[in-house]
Design an enzyme around this catalytic site. Structure first.
Site, PDB file in Angstrom:
ATOM      1  N   ASP A  69       0.851  -1.200   0.000  1.00 36.41           N
ATOM      2  CA  ASP A  69       0.000   0.000   0.000  1.00 36.41           C
ATOM      3  C   ASP A  69       0.881   1.243   0.000  1.00 36.41           C
ATOM      4  O   ASP A  69       1.801   1.368   0.827  1.00 36.41           O
ATOM      5  CB  ASP A  69      -0.909   0.004   1.231  1.00 36.41           C
ATOM      6  CG  ASP A  69      -1.999   1.058   1.130  1.00 36.41           C
ATOM      7  OD1 ASP A  69      -3.098   0.717   0.669  1.00 36.41           O
ATOM      8  OD2 ASP A  69      -1.730   2.212   1.504  1.00 36.41           O
ATOM      9  N   ASN A  73      -2.900  12.712  -4.328  1.00 31.82           N
ATOM     10  CA  ASN A  73      -4.070  12.980  -5.163  1.00 31.82           C
ATOM     11  C   ASN A  73      -4.638  14.368  -4.893  1.00 31.82           C
ATOM     12  O   ASN A  73      -5.028  15.084  -5.825  1.00 31.82           O
ATOM     13  CB  ASN A  73      -5.152  11.928  -4.901  1.00 31.82           C
ATOM     14  CG  ASN A  73      -5.053  10.749  -5.855  1.00 31.82           C
ATOM     15  OD1 ASN A  73      -4.452  10.852  -6.923  1.00 31.82           O
ATOM     16  ND2 ASN A  73      -5.617   9.616  -5.472  1.00 31.82           N
ATOM     17  N   ASP A  84      -2.043   9.047 -10.710  1.00 26.38           N
ATOM     18  CA  ASP A  84      -1.876   7.930 -11.657  1.00 26.38           C
ATOM     19  C   ASP A  84      -0.432   7.784 -12.080  1.00 26.38           C
ATOM     20  O   ASP A  84       0.082   6.664 -12.227  1.00 26.38           O
ATOM     21  CB  ASP A  84      -2.756   8.163 -12.893  1.00 26.38           C
ATOM     22  CG  ASP A  84      -4.234   7.997 -12.597  1.00 26.38           C
ATOM     23  OD1 ASP A  84      -4.568   7.516 -11.501  1.00 26.38           O
ATOM     24  OD2 ASP A  84      -5.059   8.365 -13.465  1.00 26.38           O
ATOM     25  N   GLU A 104      -4.707   2.426  -4.286  1.00 27.36           N
ATOM     26  CA  GLU A 104      -3.242   2.353  -4.205  1.00 27.36           C
ATOM     27  C   GLU A 104      -2.782   1.079  -3.536  1.00 27.36           C
ATOM     28  O   GLU A 104      -1.634   0.994  -3.079  1.00 27.36           O
ATOM     29  CB  GLU A 104      -2.705   3.570  -3.444  1.00 27.36           C
ATOM     30  CG  GLU A 104      -3.009   3.593  -1.953  1.00 27.36           C
ATOM     31  CD  GLU A 104      -4.385   4.162  -1.612  1.00 27.36           C
ATOM     32  OE1 GLU A 104      -4.580   4.541  -0.448  1.00 27.36           O
ATOM     33  OE2 GLU A 104      -5.249   4.235  -2.514  1.00 27.36           O
TER      34      GLU A 104
END
Length: 381
Positions: free
Chosen positions: A245, A253, A262, A288
């Site tokens: 993770d 983000n 991304d 993620e």
């Protein structure tokens, strides 16, 4: 793209040409023996025997070339090289049979004339029916039979022999036109089949792959992981599961938008994928979070790999507008035990270890205790 597609079509045509001509191993030697026996009526036995031995060697050679081609299974880029090799090998066969018109024809002998013409009609008809898959090879295979038809009026000039040659050449032209039409239909079928195969591959990729990272998606990951866990229960071989993770991904983000996020995901996945073995199962669980199933892997090997993934991610420097992102990840590791009756059991323990890595400061690997054990075993950064 178009050139590559054409090369793949030509390679498929070459495969079809070889597949059809490999049937020669059943009939061609028998025909050669029969022809040699008939030839002994008009030419010295030594000539007929010499031709037979040469023809059998030629047959053995071009069948050997065919086998080499099928075993090599070359890429489309090597189609022309193999087509040239096959043309030379099979061209010798066509030359051997076509030469009968020159050295075995006996002018004025009707039986001999019938034999020679039967050989030629059969040669031309079989060539068109068997060589039409590959148009260039069809032309090359037809070259020697057509040239041989010029021999009768040259060896015995007469109106009848000239007419016979013209008739044979016209027959060849008609057969070539037929061969071209068959080739066009065959090519269309090959192109349609390849388009269907490509479409099936694309649909399979869409159904099993994550569009952003190219990893297998959650559904296919769970299916594959379940199968590997069941295999582990049958074989007793060790199996490890990593939950990976990215740390503070929401902040990335929020600051750089989903496009920036991304870009970070793709960079991290690309780096991690370099350390994954061919038999491992690496997929995206969602957002993620990723999972890596490691069949036939001991705890020490799994911990070493997890640490390499962590350090490789931490070494990244991803340039985004206004900031250079240095991502890290937290990894939870769990070894499959007999108590893990389903993949969910194993995922739950690996997920708990991953959250413990988060709670312990992130950018670290934590190994879960076996089912029923006490606390997890942290591996700090």
């Amino acid at each position: 793209m178009i050139a590559d597609q054409r090369a793949r079509v030509r390679l498929a045509q070459l495969h079809l040409y070889v597949d059809v001509h490999r049937n020669d191993r059943y009939v061609a030697p028998v025909l050669a023996v029969i022809a040699a026996l008939l030839l002994s009526h008009w030419v010295p036995v030594s000539w007929a025997l010499g031709w037979l031995v040469l023809e059998l060697l030629i047959i053995a050679h071009y069948l050997w070339v065919y086998r080499r081609f099928k075993r090599a299974d070359p890429p489309p880029s090597e189609e022309r090289r193999w087509a040239n090799r096959i043309a030379l090998a099979h061209g010798a066969h066509m030359l051997a049979w076509s030469s009968l018109v020159v050295w075995a024809w006996q002018p004025g002998d009707f039986g001999n004339l019938m034999f020679v013409m039967l050989v030629h009609v059969g040669l031309i008809s079989l060539t068109v029916s068997m060589s039409n898959a590959h148009l260039r090879l069809l032309w090359l295979d037809m070259t020697f039979p057509v040239l041989a038809l010029i021999a009768p009026p040259l060896l015995e000039p007469s109106g009848f022999n000239l007419g016979l040659s013209l008739f044979g050449i016209s027959f060849c032209a008609l057969m070539v036109l037929v061969g071209r039409q068959i080739n066009a239909a065959t090519t269309e079928a090959i192109e349609l089949r390849q388009r269907n195969e490509q479409l099936i591959q694309e649909l399979h990729s869409q159904a099993t792959r994550d569009a952003l990272t190219g990893l297998i998606n959650r559904r296919y990951l769970l299916e594959t992981g379940t199968r590997l866990l069941q295999q582990r229960h049958r074989s007793g071989e060790p199996l490890a599961l990593l939950i990976i993770d990215l740390d503070h991904f929401k902040r990335i983000n929020d600051q750089h938008g989903h496009l920036g996020g991304d870009e970070v995901l793709v960079a991290v996945v690309g780096t991690c994928a370099q350390h994954v073995r061919a038999g491992d199962c690496f997929g995206r669980l969602g957002g993620e979070e990723f999972a890596l199933v490691l069949p036939d892997t001991q705890l020490a090997q799994a911990r070493d790999l997890a640490e390499r993934l962590r350090s490789a991610t931490a070494a990244l420097a991803i340039s985004l507008p206004g900031e250079t992102i240095r991502p890290t990840n937290s990894v939870g590791l769990a070894m499959a035990t007999d108590g893990d009756t389903t993949l969910s059991d194993l995922l739950r323990r690996a997920d708990a270890a991953m959250y413990e890595a988060k709670a312990g400061g992130r950018n670290r690997v934590v190994c879960a205790r076996p089912a029923g054990g006490s606390r997890a075993d942290p591996v700090p950064a």
